[in-house]
Write a protein that holds these residues in place. Structure first.
Motif, short mmCIF file in Angstrom:
data_model
loop_
_atom_site.label_atom_id
_atom_site.label_comp_id
_atom_site.label_asym_id
_atom_site.label_seq_id
_atom_site.Cartn_x
_atom_site.Cartn_y
_atom_site.Cartn_z
N LEU A 184 0.83 -1.20 0.00
CA LEU A 184 0.00 0.00 0.00
C LEU A 184 0.87 1.25 0.00
CD1 LEU A 184 -2.55 -1.14 2.74
CD2 LEU A 184 -2.92 -1.14 0.26
N SER A 185 0.22 2.37 -0.29
CA SER A 185 0.89 3.67 -0.29
C SER A 185 0.25 4.57 0.75
CB SER A 185 0.79 4.32 -1.68
OG SER A 185 1.40 5.59 -1.68
N ALA A 186 1.08 5.34 1.45
CA ALA A 186 0.59 6.23 2.49
C ALA A 186 1.19 7.61 2.31
CB ALA A 186 0.95 5.68 3.87
N LYS A 187 0.65 8.59 3.06
CA LYS A 187 1.13 9.97 3.01
C LYS A 187 1.85 10.32 4.31
CE LYS A 187 -0.69 10.91 -1.03
NZ LYS A 187 0.17 11.12 -2.20
N PRO A 188 2.88 11.16 4.25
CA PRO A 188 3.58 11.58 5.47
C PRO A 188 2.62 12.26 6.44
CG PRO A 188 4.77 12.30 3.51
CD PRO A 188 3.43 11.81 3.04
N GLY A 189 2.71 11.90 7.73
CA GLY A 189 1.88 12.51 8.74
C GLY A 189 0.45 12.02 8.78
N GLY A 190 0.08 11.13 7.88
CA GLY A 190 -1.28 10.64 7.83
C GLY A 190 -1.44 9.30 8.54
N ARG A 191 -2.58 8.67 8.32
CA ARG A 191 -2.85 7.35 8.85
C ARG A 191 -3.19 6.41 7.71
NH1 ARG A 191 -5.84 6.86 14.65
NH2 ARG A 191 -4.43 8.19 15.84
N ILE A 192 -2.91 5.13 7.92
CA ILE A 192 -3.24 4.14 6.92
C ILE A 192 -3.71 2.87 7.62
CG2 ILE A 192 -0.83 3.34 6.80
CD1 ILE A 192 -1.38 2.66 3.84
N ARG A 193 -4.76 2.26 7.06
CA ARG A 193 -5.28 0.99 7.59
C ARG A 193 -4.72 -0.15 6.74
NH1 ARG A 193 -10.03 4.29 7.91
NH2 ARG A 193 -10.65 4.63 10.10
N VAL A 194 -4.10 -1.08 7.42
CA VAL A 194 -3.43 -2.20 6.74
C VAL A 194 -4.12 -3.51 7.14
CG1 VAL A 194 -1.25 -3.43 6.42
CG2 VAL A 194 -1.26 -0.94 6.74
N PRO A 195 -4.73 -4.20 6.19
CA PRO A 195 -5.43 -5.46 6.53
C PRO A 195 -4.49 -6.65 6.55
CG PRO A 195 -5.80 -4.91 4.24
CD PRO A 195 -4.95 -3.80 4.79
N LEU A 196 -4.83 -7.63 7.37
CA LEU A 196 -4.21 -8.95 7.35
C LEU A 196 -5.27 -9.92 6.85
CD1 LEU A 196 -2.09 -11.14 8.09
CD2 LEU A 196 -2.98 -11.05 10.43
N TYR A 197 -5.02 -10.52 5.68
CA TYR A 197 -5.99 -11.40 5.05
C TYR A 197 -5.64 -12.86 5.28
CZ TYR A 197 -7.58 -7.33 2.32
OH TYR A 197 -8.07 -6.12 1.94
N ILE A 198 -6.67 -13.69 5.33
CA ILE A 198 -6.49 -15.13 5.31
C ILE A 198 -7.36 -15.68 4.20
CG2 ILE A 198 -8.28 -15.52 7.08
CD1 ILE A 198 -6.44 -17.89 8.03
N GLU A 199 -6.76 -16.54 3.38
CA GLU A 199 -7.45 -17.02 2.17
C GLU A 199 -8.72 -17.79 2.52
OE1 GLU A 199 -6.09 -20.31 -0.84
OE2 GLU A 199 -5.07 -18.42 -1.31
N ASP A 200 -8.60 -18.72 3.46
CA ASP A 200 -9.75 -19.48 3.92
C ASP A 200 -9.43 -19.98 5.32
OD1 ASP A 200 -11.90 -21.12 4.42
OD2 ASP A 200 -11.84 -22.14 2.49
N ALA A 201 -10.18 -19.49 6.30
CA ALA A 201 -9.90 -19.81 7.70
C ALA A 201 -10.70 -21.00 8.21
CB ALA A 201 -10.19 -18.59 8.57
N THR A 202 -11.39 -21.69 7.32
CA THR A 202 -12.26 -22.79 7.75
C THR A 202 -11.51 -23.81 8.60
OG1 THR A 202 -13.66 -22.55 5.80
CG2 THR A 202 -13.74 -24.67 6.95
N GLY A 203 -12.06 -24.12 9.76
CA GLY A 203 -11.47 -25.11 10.65
C GLY A 203 -10.52 -24.57 11.69
N LEU A 204 -10.24 -23.26 11.66
CA LEU A 204 -9.32 -22.69 12.63
C LEU A 204 -10.01 -22.46 13.98
CD1 LEU A 204 -7.16 -20.01 10.78
CD2 LEU A 204 -6.49 -22.29 11.55
N TYR A 205 -9.31 -22.87 15.04
CA TYR A 205 -9.76 -22.62 16.40
C TYR A 205 -8.90 -21.58 17.12
CZ TYR A 205 -12.86 -26.69 16.40
OH TYR A 205 -13.87 -27.58 16.15
N ALA A 206 -7.66 -21.48 16.73
CA ALA A 206 -6.73 -20.63 17.46
C ALA A 206 -5.60 -20.19 16.54
CB ALA A 206 -6.17 -21.36 18.67
N GLY A 207 -5.08 -19.02 16.82
CA GLY A 207 -3.97 -18.53 16.01
C GLY A 207 -3.21 -17.44 16.73
N GLY A 208 -1.95 -17.32 16.39
CA GLY A 208 -1.11 -16.26 16.93
C GLY A 208 -0.21 -15.72 15.84
N PHE A 209 -0.03 -14.39 15.81
CA PHE A 209 0.79 -13.75 14.79
C PHE A 209 1.79 -12.80 15.46
CE2 PHE A 209 -3.05 -14.84 12.56
CZ PHE A 209 -2.65 -15.15 11.27
N ARG A 210 2.96 -12.70 14.85
CA ARG A 210 3.92 -11.65 15.18
C ARG A 210 4.27 -10.93 13.89
NH1 ARG A 210 8.95 -13.96 17.65
NH2 ARG A 210 9.49 -11.76 17.84
#
Length: 580
Positions: free
Chosen positions: A365-391
């Protein structure tokens, strides 16, 4: 509700809380030998293995004139019985690679033999040797020694290799070791099929000293590595120029390591105590849900060996680690899908199957100095997930994480996020019923540094654990900070003869044309640069280039000319000077 509170506490804990090491109050557990003995000056560098009933330790002993390797055994890791025939390994005889001393052992039990790798010193350089034993006491050195030698002149390990730690995984020997270039010590990695012939990794060193001002900025050494909970775990000594302390790092492949932000995990003892001037040389064993560490303590004059332990809380899966998966198990217990702990897998309702692998991605993505940007974390298909951890890791000089919001995909889940760690985000979730479908999992809001124009920050998933570490395909993101205005920048050189580069910056993607006029307003040259993305075009390979010729190919006369930038509907004008 009590169970839910416990789950929330678990999820919070895995986002960065360090469950500290507790030193044994009666330390040291191995003290100096009697005066005149082989180890009456120093005992150090323990290497411990556990066979299910007994702890076995090999360690270095020094009497001021000779250093060798001794052996001891213990049923509790605290009270040790010394082998009366110590040392069990001594230096070589004569002018050989280990003719001065041997030290810093690491030992594994593989097949019917004990295998030891150790540091040898010839009075000039340290190298690593290999020996085998049927009983751990009577050792036979390899005729191929040293099995790990110095690197090429000028390389990171050209002046010494030492401090080996070795594990066996997938029928291969994996070694991490310290390398010295004459200035600093770093940690490298090598692999072997027989313990004798080693291949150093092309990415070495794999663990570097910290930045200036950090607790380990002067060097890292003495690694101790185990593989547990689908991760390589390293404890190592860090040096700040005055004292040694022990830090912790993790890796998914044994090559790319992430140091813990709360390092060091084992610090100096009180001033004047047996370990008040340094702690180093860790050896770590995981037994059940408790990590056991034996380490070298230094009081400023003598070294001794101490013990510390670290219990993994909430390990409902019994794998020796705590993760979001454990929180998911507790939720399953609350709703009656499992009935006891430890539970090795989460129960799935009939008709719901987890995928054998998952895919997660962060966009560019592209952002502007001094501004804010929303960055998504996508998962292709989460079917069957019970738990998860990300760093996730990002550049804090460019971005600052200020908010994280889970998507509707996680409705009904328990989740926590930690944004307080500089340059790192930790996020975990657990749910009693499996997720279904895919899409946005989380959205992170970043503030962009006002002076970050033209810079970029990767947003990298450095660790992910889904359903207790099923395989995950990762696509990392990049945030590029584009200019807030479109403008020509000063050309260089200026004045020039015969050629110059004309840099510029674009606030938006546009078709870019630069036209050069003389003082009368006559068009001299047109430079059509085509479509360009928003950004700063400053370097010679990005800026516009003018060779000082007009449209007919003739050199222009000396004088002042004007550059006019046309980028979409944006324009800018700047003078340039030809001087012959």
């Amino acid at each position: 509700m009590k169970h839910i509170a416990v789950v929330i506490a678990f999820i919070t804990s895995i986002l960065g809380l360090s469950f500290g090491w507790e030193k044994y109050p009666a330390n040291p557990v191995i003290d100096l030998g009697e005066e005149g003995s082989w180890n009456d000056v120093h005992v150090s560098d323990p290497a411990v293995i556990f066979d299910g009933e007994v702890y076995h330790m090999w360690f270095a002993g020094d009497n001021g004139s000779q250093r060798g390797i001794g052996y001891a055994r213990s049923v509790d890791g605290v009270h040790w019985e010394m082998y009366p025939g110590n040392p069990v390994l001594t230096d070589g005889i004569g002018d050989v690679w280990d003719g001065e001393w041997v030290s810093q052992p690491t030992v594994v039990r593989h097949g019917d033999l004990y295998h030891m790798w150790y540091t040898g010193y010839n009075g000039e350089h340290t190298r690593i040797g290999y020996a085998v034993s049927a009983d751990g006491i009577h050792w036979s050195k390899s005729s191929a020694n040293p099995v790990l030698d110095l690197g090429p002149a000028g390389s990171w390990d050209s002046e010494g290799v030492s401090n080996p730690t070795v594990i066996v995984k997938d029928e291969l020997f994996h070694m991490w070791y310290a390398g010295y270039d004459g200035v600093k010590v770093r940690i490298g990695y090598a692999i072997s099929s027989d313990g004798i012939h080693w291949n150093k990794h092309s990415s070495n060193p794999v663990l570097e000293p910290g930045p200036d001002g950090e607790w380990d900025d002067a060097g890292v050494s003495c690694p101790s590595v185990i593989y547990a909970g689908e991760a390589y775990r390293m404890w190592y000594a860090g040096y700040d120029g005055d004292n040694l302390r022990i830090g912790y790092a993790t890796s998914g492949d044994g090559i790319t390591w992430s140091k813990r932000s709360y390092n060091p995990v084992l610090d100096l003892g009180p001033a004047g105590s047996w370990d008040g001037s340094g702690v180093s040389g860790p050896s770590v064993v995981l037994n059940g849900v408790t990590y056991h560490m034996w380490y070298t303590g230094y009081d400023g004059a003598r070294s001794r060996i101490g013990y510390a332990f670290h219990e993994v809380p909430g390990d409902t899966s019994g794998d020796g680690t705590i993760s979001a998966y454990d929180a998911g198990l507790i939720l399953q217990f609350v709703v009656g899908l499992i009935e006891e702990f430890p539970a090795d897998r989460i129960g799935a309702p009939e008709g719901v199957r987890a995928w054998p692998s998952y895919a997660v991605a962060i966009p560019r993505l592209s952002a502007k100095p001094g501004g804010r940007i929303r960055v998504p974390l996508y998962i292709e298909d989460a079917t069957g997930l019970y738990a998860g951890g990300f760093r996730l890791r990002y550049d804090p000089s460019v971005l600052k994480a200020v908010e994280a919001t889970p998507s509707s995909l996680l409705n009904g889940s328990l989740w926590r996020v930690n944004l307080e760690m500089l340059g790192e985000i930790r996020f975990a979730f657990a749910t009693p019923t499996p997720l279904r479908g895919g899409g946005k999992l989380l959205e992170i809001t970043f503030e962009v540094t006002p002076d970050a124009e033209g810079l970029a920050s990767p947003v990298t998933i450095i660790a992910v654990n889904l359903n207790n570490s099923v395989p995950v395909r990762i696509e990392n993101g990049l945030i590029t900070v584009s200019p807030s205005v479109t403008r020509l920048l000063p050309n260089y050189p200026n004045p020039f003869n015969p050629e110059t580069w004309i840099p510029f910056k674009l606030a938006e993607k546009a078709h870019v044309t630069i036209r050069i006029y003389d003082l009368s307003g006559r068009l001299v040259r047109t430079l059509d640069l085509g479509e360009r993305e928003a950004g700063v075009y400053l370097s010679k390979d990005k800026a516009a280039f003018w060779d000082g010729r007009d449209m007919s190919g003739r050199r222009v006369a000396s004088g002042v000319y004007f550059c006019r930038l046309q980028a979409g509907d944006q324009t800018d004008l700047r003078p340039i000077t030809v001087l012959k």
